[in-house]
Motif scaffolding. Sequence first.
Motif, short mmCIF file in Angstrom:
data_model
loop_
_atom_site.label_atom_id
_atom_site.label_comp_id
_atom_site.label_asym_id
_atom_site.label_seq_id
_atom_site.Cartn_x
_atom_site.Cartn_y
_atom_site.Cartn_z
N ARG A 261 67.31 43.23 25.59
CA ARG A 261 68.14 42.32 24.79
C ARG A 261 69.42 43.05 24.40
NH1 ARG A 261 69.09 39.51 19.61
NH2 ARG A 261 68.25 37.39 19.73
N CYS B 288 63.80 42.64 22.31
CA CYS B 288 63.68 41.18 22.21
C CYS B 288 62.89 40.78 20.98
CB CYS B 288 63.00 40.62 23.46
SG CYS B 288 64.02 40.64 24.95
N ASP C 28 62.90 34.71 21.09
CA ASP C 28 63.53 34.65 22.40
C ASP C 28 62.57 34.15 23.48
OD1 ASP C 28 65.68 35.86 21.12
OD2 ASP C 28 65.13 37.88 21.79
N ALA D 101 69.46 38.05 26.86
CA ALA D 101 68.34 38.85 27.38
C ALA D 101 68.55 39.01 28.88
CB ALA D 101 67.01 38.16 27.09
#
Length: 385
Positions: A42, A19, A23, A51
Amino acid sequence: MSLLSLDPRTAPLFAESGCKESDSQYVLEAIGQAKSVTALARGRQGTDPVAVVVADGRMQVVSVGLRANLGHAFHGTGPVRLKAPIESLTLAVDQTPAGAYQSLLLHAAQGEFHIQQVPARAAERLQRALTPTQTPYSVPEPDRRVGFEPPAHEPDRDVAGPQDSPPTGPAAMDWRQAEQLAVWHLRYLGYHDARPTQAGADAGVDVHAVGAVAQVKHWAQPVGQPPLRDLFGVAQAAGARPVFYSHSGYTVAALEWASATRMALFSYSIDGQVIGHNTAAHDLERAARPAAGKRLGFFAQARADRYRQDQEKLRREIERLTALMQKRTQSRRPASRQAAGAAAPLLTGASRTLDAGDVLSPADRRREDTYKVVRDALTQVRRML
């Protein structure tokens, strides 16, 4: 804005998840007030980045990236709602120029959900978190923010092993970081005052706390019996529990000897994972779980952090004044040598008083009285020297 790398629920998983900090808004909004996150990854559904997060036992798939606000990911709905149980979960290795990734294939009654380019470690953690039981169950009432809510069930567990994996600690790329990881893990086990032993005076102990001593071996080969025996002797003399940490595991002879003496053995990886190697270690982990759930309140934790900082400052000052006192004992001036002689018992008493305060809980207000006594003694020493 809160970040995934700073939120205590997602921070331990952030580095392996793939990630990005961008995000954070979408993932944290999706998990809401969930108390714990057990998996985070992710990947891509088609061309859209998503995600996957498992929070409080519920799985959610969240659109992330530049197109997240447009709602284009996962059939144009944003977070996808899986309205039927996951029947199976498959992982496959994807070899790409950037490295090894895995594909996450979720099989449900309403169709298949194929999420590609998931980092390998994050995919394995998702597999452990999402593997369903063999017992049929009914679908619970869906939550407005939730994708899939698995049933409440008790997974099969090894009787001799720990019931849950502890959170990931700091990285241990070298022996210094390995000692810091051991400090973190001992505190996780309930030894809240754990700290590294001062350099040059470890006597076979790298980390110590009230009631526990630990040795850390960042070796490339398994640890044998001799280091375990050395730690056991120190622990017996101190009336403390011996705990051993090894980067490369243990020999068969070491494991047998530790089992006979009830010494807790742990191994660790460079990414901060700590795993118990025998029953004594698993017993420590089980005993730590109820305490781990009872976290200090905000103000109590702030007070505990301040006390720890005060304690570290006082220890450094004791060390500085002790070095100065020893230097004064070599002075040609009789008055300096006499002052050093008078300061020595005060420094010894201050050090013992500080050690005695470690018996108190981390946020105990009585620590303030202990530290005041130490400060007064150090003030007298400074005047003498």
